[in-house]
Design a protein around this motif. Sequence first.
Motif, PDB file in Angstrom:
ATOM      1  N   GLY A 164       0.765  -1.239   0.000  1.00  0.00           N
ATOM      2  CA  GLY A 164       0.000   0.000   0.000  1.00  0.00           C
ATOM      3  C   GLY A 164       0.794   1.287   0.000  1.00  0.00           C
ATOM      4  N   GLY A 165       2.088   1.243   0.334  1.00  0.00           N
ATOM      5  CA  GLY A 165       2.868   2.473   0.371  1.00  0.00           C
ATOM      6  C   GLY A 165       3.290   2.914  -1.017  1.00  0.00           C
ATOM      7  N   ALA A 166       3.529   4.217  -1.162  1.00  0.00           N
ATOM      8  CA  ALA A 166       3.993   4.735  -2.447  1.00  0.00           C
ATOM      9  C   ALA A 166       5.423   4.260  -2.691  1.00  0.00           C
ATOM     10  CB  ALA A 166       3.931   6.253  -2.441  1.00  0.00           C
ATOM     11  N   SER A 167       5.655   3.657  -3.843  1.00  0.00           N
ATOM     12  CA  SER A 167       6.990   3.152  -4.158  1.00  0.00           C
ATOM     13  C   SER A 167       7.147   3.059  -5.668  1.00  0.00           C
ATOM     14  CB  SER A 167       7.204   1.765  -3.536  1.00  0.00           C
ATOM     15  OG  SER A 167       8.438   1.203  -3.970  1.00  0.00           O
ATOM     16  N   PRO A 168       8.334   3.366  -6.176  1.00  0.00           N
ATOM     17  CA  PRO A 168       8.563   3.215  -7.611  1.00  0.00           C
ATOM     18  C   PRO A 168       8.784   1.752  -8.008  1.00  0.00           C
ATOM     19  CG  PRO A 168      10.562   3.966  -6.540  1.00  0.00           C
ATOM     20  CD  PRO A 168       9.500   3.934  -5.483  1.00  0.00           C
ATOM     21  N   TYR A 169       8.799   0.851  -7.033  1.00  0.00           N
ATOM     22  CA  TYR A 169       9.085  -0.552  -7.295  1.00  0.00           C
ATOM     23  C   TYR A 169       7.844  -1.425  -7.114  1.00  0.00           C
ATOM     24  CZ  TYR A 169      13.805   1.188  -6.332  1.00  0.00           C
ATOM     25  OH  TYR A 169      14.965   1.903  -6.317  1.00  0.00           O
ATOM     26  N   ARG A 170       7.809  -2.514  -7.853  1.00  0.00           N
ATOM     27  CA  ARG A 170       6.775  -3.516  -7.608  1.00  0.00           C
ATOM     28  C   ARG A 170       7.044  -4.203  -6.276  1.00  0.00           C
ATOM     29  NH1 ARG A 170       5.782  -9.211 -10.940  1.00  0.00           N
ATOM     30  NH2 ARG A 170       4.121  -9.977  -9.596  1.00  0.00           N
ATOM     31  N   ASN A 171       8.304  -4.582  -6.068  1.00  0.00           N
ATOM     32  CA  ASN A 171       8.750  -5.180  -4.811  1.00  0.00           C
ATOM     33  C   ASN A 171       9.976  -4.402  -4.335  1.00  0.00           C
ATOM     34  OD1 ASN A 171       7.041  -7.759  -4.518  1.00  0.00           O
ATOM     35  ND2 ASN A 171       7.822  -7.950  -6.607  1.00  0.00           N
ATOM     36  N   PRO A 172       9.789  -3.428  -3.445  1.00  0.00           N
ATOM     37  CA  PRO A 172      10.925  -2.613  -3.003  1.00  0.00           C
ATOM     38  C   PRO A 172      12.118  -3.472  -2.589  1.00  0.00           C
ATOM     39  CG  PRO A 172       8.878  -1.732  -2.131  1.00  0.00           C
ATOM     40  CD  PRO A 172       8.526  -3.031  -2.801  1.00  0.00           C
ATOM     41  N   PRO A 173      13.320  -3.084  -3.007  1.00  0.00           N
ATOM     42  CA  PRO A 173      14.482  -3.948  -2.784  1.00  0.00           C
ATOM     43  C   PRO A 173      14.930  -4.071  -1.340  1.00  0.00           C
ATOM     44  CG  PRO A 173      15.139  -1.881  -3.809  1.00  0.00           C
ATOM     45  CD  PRO A 173      13.647  -1.915  -3.837  1.00  0.00           C
ATOM     46  N   SER A 174      14.699  -3.032  -0.527  1.00  0.00           N
ATOM     47  CA  SER A 174      15.173  -3.083   0.869  1.00  0.00           C
ATOM     48  C   SER A 174      16.594  -3.637   0.905  1.00  0.00           C
ATOM     49  CB  SER A 174      14.229  -3.932   1.736  1.00  0.00           C
ATOM     50  OG  SER A 174      12.927  -3.420   1.729  1.00  0.00           O
ATOM     51  N   TRP A 175      17.519  -2.927   0.276  1.00  0.00           N
ATOM     52  CA  TRP A 175      18.886  -3.418   0.074  1.00  0.00           C
ATOM     53  C   TRP A 175      19.569  -3.812   1.372  1.00  0.00           C
ATOM     54  CZ3 TRP A 175      20.005  -4.626  -4.715  1.00  0.00           C
ATOM     55  CH2 TRP A 175      19.415  -3.936  -5.769  1.00  0.00           C
ATOM     56  N   ALA A 176      19.129  -3.238   2.498  1.00  0.00           N
ATOM     57  CA  ALA A 176      19.760  -3.578   3.775  1.00  0.00           C
ATOM     58  C   ALA A 176      19.646  -5.062   4.094  1.00  0.00           C
ATOM     59  CB  ALA A 176      19.131  -2.753   4.902  1.00  0.00           C
ATOM     60  N   VAL A 188      28.135 -16.960   0.509  1.00  0.00           N
ATOM     61  CA  VAL A 188      26.938 -17.303  -0.267  1.00  0.00           C
ATOM     62  C   VAL A 188      26.869 -16.449  -1.530  1.00  0.00           C
ATOM     63  CG1 VAL A 188      24.410 -17.246  -0.298  1.00  0.00           C
ATOM     64  CG2 VAL A 188      25.618 -18.129   1.711  1.00  0.00           C
ATOM     65  N   THR A 189      26.702 -17.087  -2.678  1.00  0.00           N
ATOM     66  CA  THR A 189      26.549 -16.374  -3.950  1.00  0.00           C
ATOM     67  C   THR A 189      25.214 -15.638  -3.960  1.00  0.00           C
ATOM     68  OG1 THR A 189      27.898 -17.985  -5.143  1.00  0.00           O
ATOM     69  CG2 THR A 189      26.372 -16.678  -6.451  1.00  0.00           C
ATOM     70  N   LEU A 190      25.260 -14.341  -4.286  1.00  0.00           N
ATOM     71  CA  LEU A 190      24.072 -13.494  -4.218  1.00  0.00           C
ATOM     72  C   LEU A 190      23.668 -13.063  -5.629  1.00  0.00           C
ATOM     73  CD1 LEU A 190      22.235 -12.326  -2.034  1.00  0.00           C
ATOM     74  CD2 LEU A 190      23.794 -10.390  -1.837  1.00  0.00           C
ATOM     75  N   ILE A 191      22.448 -13.421  -6.001  1.00  0.00           N
ATOM     76  CA  ILE A 191      21.888 -13.108  -7.319  1.00  0.00           C
ATOM     77  C   ILE A 191      20.756 -12.096  -7.146  1.00  0.00           C
ATOM     78  CG2 ILE A 191      20.821 -14.059  -9.400  1.00  0.00           C
ATOM     79  CD1 ILE A 191      23.556 -15.257  -8.880  1.00  0.00           C
ATOM     80  N   CYS A 192      20.699 -11.096  -8.009  1.00  0.00           N
ATOM     81  CA  CYS A 192      19.611 -10.114  -7.970  1.00  0.00           C
ATOM     82  C   CYS A 192      18.601 -10.407  -9.075  1.00  0.00           C
ATOM     83  CB  CYS A 192      20.153  -8.695  -8.126  1.00  0.00           C
ATOM     84  SG  CYS A 192      18.861  -7.415  -8.059  1.00  0.00           S
ATOM     85  N   ASP A 193      17.325 -10.309  -8.739  1.00  0.00           N
ATOM     86  CA  ASP A 193      16.232 -10.469  -9.697  1.00  0.00           C
ATOM     87  C   ASP A 193      15.602  -9.089  -9.932  1.00  0.00           C
ATOM     88  OD1 ASP A 193      13.830 -10.873 -10.995  1.00  0.00           O
ATOM     89  OD2 ASP A 193      13.165 -12.536  -9.741  1.00  0.00           O
ATOM     90  N   PRO A 194      16.173  -8.292 -10.832  1.00  0.00           N
ATOM     91  CA  PRO A 194      15.664  -6.931 -11.049  1.00  0.00           C
ATOM     92  C   PRO A 194      14.283  -6.898 -11.694  1.00  0.00           C
ATOM     93  CG  PRO A 194      17.304  -7.457 -12.698  1.00  0.00           C
ATOM     94  CD  PRO A 194      17.307  -8.598 -11.719  1.00  0.00           C
ATOM     95  N   SER A 195      13.887  -7.986 -12.339  1.00  0.00           N
ATOM     96  CA  SER A 195      12.569  -8.026 -12.973  1.00  0.00           C
ATOM     97  C   SER A 195      11.465  -7.913 -11.923  1.00  0.00           C
ATOM     98  CB  SER A 195      12.412  -9.324 -13.771  1.00  0.00           C
ATOM     99  OG  SER A 195      13.421  -9.453 -14.738  1.00  0.00           O
ATOM    100  N   HIS A 196      11.557  -8.723 -10.869  1.00  0.00           N
ATOM    101  CA  HIS A 196      10.529  -8.691  -9.836  1.00  0.00           C
ATOM    102  C   HIS A 196      10.636  -7.450  -8.960  1.00  0.00           C
ATOM    103  CE1 HIS A 196       9.591 -12.924 -10.793  1.00  0.00           C
ATOM    104  NE2 HIS A 196       8.435 -12.618 -10.265  1.00  0.00           N
ATOM    105  N   ILE A 197      11.839  -6.941  -8.765  1.00  0.00           N
ATOM    106  CA  ILE A 197      11.986  -5.724  -7.970  1.00  0.00           C
ATOM    107  C   ILE A 197      11.349  -4.545  -8.696  1.00  0.00           C
ATOM    108  CG2 ILE A 197      13.645  -4.036  -7.100  1.00  0.00           C
ATOM    109  CD1 ILE A 197      15.517  -6.374  -6.473  1.00  0.00           C
TER     110      ILE A 197
END
Length: 349
Positions: A164-176, A188-197
């Motif tokens: 419900g919050g205003a965000s430019p993302y479909r799924n905010p990344p919350s990079w923290a 651990v190998t870390l992969i980013c899924d920018p499509s869903h974000i």
Amino acid sequence: MAEEGSFKESPILIAGPCSAETREQVLQTAAGLASLPVRYFRAGVWKPRTRPGAFEGAGVLALDWLAEVKATYHLPVAVEVADATHVEAALWRGIDAVWIGARTTVNPFAVQQLADALKGAPVQVMVKNPVIPDVDLWLGGIERLERAGFADVWAIHRGFPNYGGASPYRNPPSWAVPIELRRRRPDVTLICDPSHISGVRNGIESISQKALNLGFEGLMIETHPDPDAALSDAAQQVTPARLEDIWKQLVVRQRSCKDENLETIRGQLDAVDAEIIHLLGRRADLSRQIGELKKNLGLTAYQPERWREILKTRSEWAQKHQLEPEEITALFQLIHLSSVKKQLRILGR
């Protein structure tokens, strides 16, 4: 792909359609990706849709299309699995990698059942972050698979639902959250899924670049020969040609290095951080003094008007120093909470 510095290897690229819709669509996508350094061709076979009535995947039939991709284009293939029957069907048809989706990761019982079903399988296993920003829950899924014998489990960051919050993302990344996972488990190998974000295709490149800037080892990008006609997540998919353009534009930076100038500035940062800690200690002493006064005056620890004044003035000070007011507000929320806790202990005496 543009590079800065020297690297042992290029980032991992996982690409393919959100859903395997038809044999023709899957093979056309694979043909378009064949010239790119795709580590795994991904496709959703069983799609856990949020609400009923949406396209839920072609099921087991699509596994045969992926087997054809593997045989024709020599691309290793990956699918999402949500239960033991999915695992059995995928392994039977020679799937090379599986990922556990965000809805499944949130349930430790389900993850354990998948770990038991996958035990001993010669596949790459990946775990998407849960739908809630809980590092322990994410790590728990990874550790369950490690206990099942998988020594190299990859973590996929796909962001977190925006309620419900205003965000430019479909799924905010919350990079923290992925940064904290990296702090706890740098192996651990870390992969980013920018499509869903992102949720929209024009945001994929910038999010991909930020992930690489943060030291992510790879990207998972949804790709479709005709994105607007896709049966699921049409807005966030790109054509293979567009993916190639994105891939060429991305800049890969070194994850670590020894440089005299860099080390000098880091030393200065350490000195500033020491000063900040000293100042926080002074502030804590002042908070305790205020707590004693509030106790004598019969006041509560939390004073709403004072807190509003702090938020207003600190945001104004932040702007004068070209700092982000939102970040300063978040910082002072933590500082204020610590102050209130100290004063509550004094009032409790």
